[in-house]
Every structure is written in C-alpha cells, then in structure tokens.
Design a protein around this motif. Sequence first.
Motif, PDB file in Angstrom:
ATOM      1  N   GLN A 130     -14.333   0.517   2.140  1.00 42.64           N
ATOM      2  CA  GLN A 130     -14.424   0.838   0.903  1.00 42.64           C
ATOM      3  C   GLN A 130     -13.291   0.322  -0.063  1.00 42.64           C
ATOM      4  OE1 GLN A 130     -12.647   5.119  -0.531  1.00 42.64           O
ATOM      5  NE2 GLN A 130     -13.869   5.500   0.849  1.00 42.64           N
ATOM      6  N   LEU A 131     -12.355  -0.386   0.625  1.00 44.86           N
ATOM      7  CA  LEU A 131     -11.311  -1.141  -0.094  1.00 44.86           C
ATOM      8  C   LEU A 131     -11.769  -2.693  -0.011  1.00 44.86           C
ATOM      9  CD1 LEU A 131      -7.941   0.675   0.200  1.00 44.86           C
ATOM     10  CD2 LEU A 131      -9.639   0.952  -1.514  1.00 44.86           C
ATOM     11  N   SER A 169      -2.504   2.743   4.495  1.00 44.72           N
ATOM     12  CA  SER A 169      -2.090   1.632   3.678  1.00 44.72           C
ATOM     13  C   SER A 169      -2.548   0.267   4.136  1.00 44.72           C
ATOM     14  CB  SER A 169      -0.570   1.551   4.049  1.00 44.72           C
ATOM     15  OG  SER A 169      -0.163   1.191   5.479  1.00 44.72           O
ATOM     16  N   THR A 208       1.079  -1.594   1.832  1.00 44.90           N
ATOM     17  CA  THR A 208       1.084  -0.774   0.375  1.00 44.90           C
ATOM     18  C   THR A 208       0.068   0.660   0.580  1.00 44.90           C
ATOM     19  OG1 THR A 208       1.058  -3.070  -0.670  1.00 44.90           O
ATOM     20  CG2 THR A 208       0.082  -1.229  -1.847  1.00 44.90           C
ATOM     21  N   ASP A 209       0.784   1.499   0.175  1.00 41.70           N
ATOM     22  CA  ASP A 209      -0.090   2.856   0.366  1.00 41.70           C
ATOM     23  C   ASP A 209      -1.188   2.845  -0.576  1.00 41.70           C
ATOM     24  OD1 ASP A 209      -0.759   5.468   0.339  1.00 41.70           O
ATOM     25  OD2 ASP A 209       1.034   6.338  -0.285  1.00 41.70           O
ATOM     26  N   VAL A 210      -2.474   3.117   0.013  1.00 47.01           N
ATOM     27  CA  VAL A 210      -3.563   3.202  -0.711  1.00 47.01           C
ATOM     28  C   VAL A 210      -4.045   4.413  -0.710  1.00 47.01           C
ATOM     29  CG1 VAL A 210      -4.019   0.613  -0.483  1.00 47.01           C
ATOM     30  CG2 VAL A 210      -4.921   2.418   1.366  1.00 47.01           C
ATOM     31  N   THR A 211      -3.544   5.584  -0.188  1.00 48.93           N
ATOM     32  CA  THR A 211      -4.125   6.822  -0.051  1.00 48.93           C
ATOM     33  C   THR A 211      -4.870   7.545  -1.355  1.00 48.93           C
ATOM     34  OG1 THR A 211      -2.402   7.032   1.830  1.00 48.93           O
ATOM     35  CG2 THR A 211      -3.819   9.189   1.314  1.00 48.93           C
ATOM     36  N   GLY A 212      -3.973   7.362  -2.418  1.00 45.36           N
ATOM     37  CA  GLY A 212      -4.561   7.599  -3.619  1.00 45.36           C
ATOM     38  C   GLY A 212      -5.904   7.110  -4.064  1.00 45.36           C
ATOM     39  N   SER A 213      -6.204   5.878  -3.693  1.00 50.28           N
ATOM     40  CA  SER A 213      -7.191   5.353  -4.424  1.00 50.28           C
ATOM     41  C   SER A 213      -8.378   5.334  -3.661  1.00 50.28           C
ATOM     42  CB  SER A 213      -6.814   3.736  -4.402  1.00 50.28           C
ATOM     43  OG  SER A 213      -6.496   3.108  -3.158  1.00 50.28           O
ATOM     44  N   LEU A 214      -8.321   6.071  -2.382  1.00 49.68           N
ATOM     45  CA  LEU A 214      -9.641   6.221  -1.818  1.00 49.68           C
ATOM     46  C   LEU A 214     -10.205   7.665  -2.126  1.00 49.68           C
ATOM     47  CD1 LEU A 214      -7.692   5.551   2.110  1.00 49.68           C
ATOM     48  CD2 LEU A 214      -9.432   4.165   0.857  1.00 49.68           C
ATOM     49  N   ASP A 215     -11.609   7.666  -1.516  1.00 54.25           N
ATOM     50  CA  ASP A 215     -12.465   8.573  -1.634  1.00 54.25           C
ATOM     51  C   ASP A 215     -12.210   9.259  -0.175  1.00 54.25           C
ATOM     52  OD1 ASP A 215     -14.143  10.624  -1.391  1.00 54.25           O
ATOM     53  OD2 ASP A 215     -15.754   9.300  -2.468  1.00 54.25           O
ATOM     54  N   GLN A 216     -11.344   9.963  -0.077  1.00 49.44           N
ATOM     55  CA  GLN A 216     -10.916  10.559   1.243  1.00 49.44           C
ATOM     56  C   GLN A 216     -12.099  11.081   2.023  1.00 49.44           C
ATOM     57  OE1 GLN A 216      -6.769  11.950   1.870  1.00 49.44           O
ATOM     58  NE2 GLN A 216      -7.789  13.550   3.447  1.00 49.44           N
TER      59      GLN A 216
END
Length: 378
Positions: A182-183, A220, A224-232
Amino acid sequence: MREETLLIVGNGVLAGHVLYILSHGTRYKKIVIGSRDIERASRKANTLQQHALNIGYDVDIEAIHLDLDNIHQTAASISKVSPAVIFNTASMQSWWVVTTLPDEVRSKVAETRFGPWLPMHLSPTLSLMEALRQCENDAIVVNAAFPDAVNPVLARNGLGPTVGIGNIANVVPALRLAVAEQLNARVQDVDVRICGHHYVSYRLSRLGHPDGAPVFFHASVNGTDVTGSLDQNAVFRSLTERHRRTGGVEGQPVTASSAVAVLEALQGRTRTLVHAPGPNGLPGGYPVWISKAECEISLPQNISLDEAVSVNETGQIHDGIESIDKHGNVRFAEEQMAAMYDLFGHQCDELRLADVHEVAKDLSGRYQHFLERNGLVH
C-alpha cells in the motif's frame, strides 16, 4: 549441553512441521521428541535426521517415551533430558480437527467458538506443568495449546508457561506485506505491532476483519509511524484477497514458523521481536521481545499494557470465554455454552482447575459420540 537441548512434547502435525524446519539448521545442539508412541516418534526422529544429512545439516534428534497421563513418569523423563526449553504441542483435540468435518456440520460446531473447547487443551498442559514442578526443572515452556487462554489460567495457579506461539503471530507476515504494497515500501522496512485475541487472528485471516472484536494495530516504516496514512480496512481485507493463504492442516507451516521464531529467539544472545499469545501469563496476543534472557511485551507509545490486556479480554468474550478470574477459574459465555449443550449435551458454565481433567474427558467422549451419531466415524 542442557542450555542447548529442546524437548518437544507431542508428535502431531505441528510438531512435525517444526521439526522439519529445525532440521535445516538450529541453535539447539540436541532435539528430543517426547511421545506416548515411542516407535512412531523414533521413526520420525530418524527420518528427519537422515533428511538433514542429505542436505548438509547434522542435527541431533532422538525420541523418548513420555506419557502426560503419568505425571511421575513425565517428571522422570524431563529430569533425564534436562532441557533448557520445552515446546508443548500436546492436546486432547487439535484445533483443526473440527475443520475437517463436512460443511453443514462444521458450520453448526463453529457456533460454539473456540473458548468452550479450552479443557481439551488445558488438561495435557496442566499435566506437563505439574510434572515440571515435581521434577524442579526450570526449563522455559513454550505452549502451542490454545495459549491465549491456557497460559493465563495456569499462570494464576503458579504453573504458567512462559509464552505461546501462533494465533496473532499468524497474521503478521501478511499484514507486513499489505502495508508494504500500500505504501510502496520494502517489506523488510515495515514493522507491525498488533494486539488481539485468538478470535481476532482467526477472523482476520478468514473474513478480512475482526468481526466486531477489538484489535490494536500499529505500523511503521523505517521507524516512522505510518498507521494514520494507511487504509487499515484494506490492509485487513488483503488477508482474504491478495494475501489469502491456506487454512486448516495445510496452513500449519505458518504456525510452525511462528513457533520456530520463538524457539530460536530463546537461544539468542540478542533480542528478537516476535508476536506471541500468552506471554508471561497474559490473555491473548502481543508483540514481544524475546532472547535467552528476556520475554518482554513491546508496545508502541500510544497504547498501555492495561489497554492491550483489555483489548484481549474483550476479544476472549467473542471467543466464548466470559472471564478468567484471579484464581484461574474460567466462566464461559452463555451463548456458546448453550451451543455446546445443544450439539453435544456438554454443560460447563464454570471451569475450575481441579476439575479440568474430568471435564476434558467428558467433552472428548461426548464429541466422539456426536461423530458416531452423525455417521462421521468409519
């Protein structure tokens, strides 16, 4: 030699997969299979040792007789082997047995969830831990038998295994792959931390969502925390789409590899991050640092240990366990126990440790009768 000896209790499907992986190289100098059927276990040990030599590995594997129904004999066997680590795979009924039933029957049995089957996994593990206490061996115990619930029940009676394997660990590889895709990141740079009960891991891999149960998820990339930028939701969904894997018996290599990660980490001088259920007697699953010297929960800063435990305690209710009290007494959820009674005539609203063997024997007999009544035994 003691610090480098692994005793594997049980000789079923999971034990076989773990032994196969370890035969390709391990930090243990000696592996011992403890089994009731010494002839079958000896043949397996010989087969895997010869397999290892064929591909250039020299792994010392042997078998011993070990009968968990005889605690004194088990204690004597453990004393003789003097293992540093014991891997328990023994259960009165492996979790995947129900998955082999015909679809119509399996769907009815699935209504009981997993929690009410706890006695079948708790009984042999209790015997092992009592034998270990009797022989005063201080081996680390890694438990594969429903560790999300078995470990906390036994821990509250001073008999807890150190850590479990599988369950929440089984979804982590696919989650890492999904985050990386996804990233557009390298999977080697992706770190995932997830807290959730067996119920969550089971539902994620089969439904692509936790089916109403709470789950904590953090990701991460290179720290770097990427949780908020993911479509969980998409990440979870990928477990039933792009990263769908084989379940049941054929999916056991994933569980086995999670076990090997824990077992090998316990012989390491530097700590390794794994995911595991039942660490230090806690309910459910967590990210854990493991080495020869430690087994420590590793949570991100945005969740406390109390919050992580709460996530898992709520998850266990979805799995049919209402609560585990400070004495290790288990109260089962009413709906799931009603389903157990309707199908098998088995009723156990509350399970005390003193009654575990008797209840497990009753449940085993009633399940066998159910199979016979439905023409499922040949």
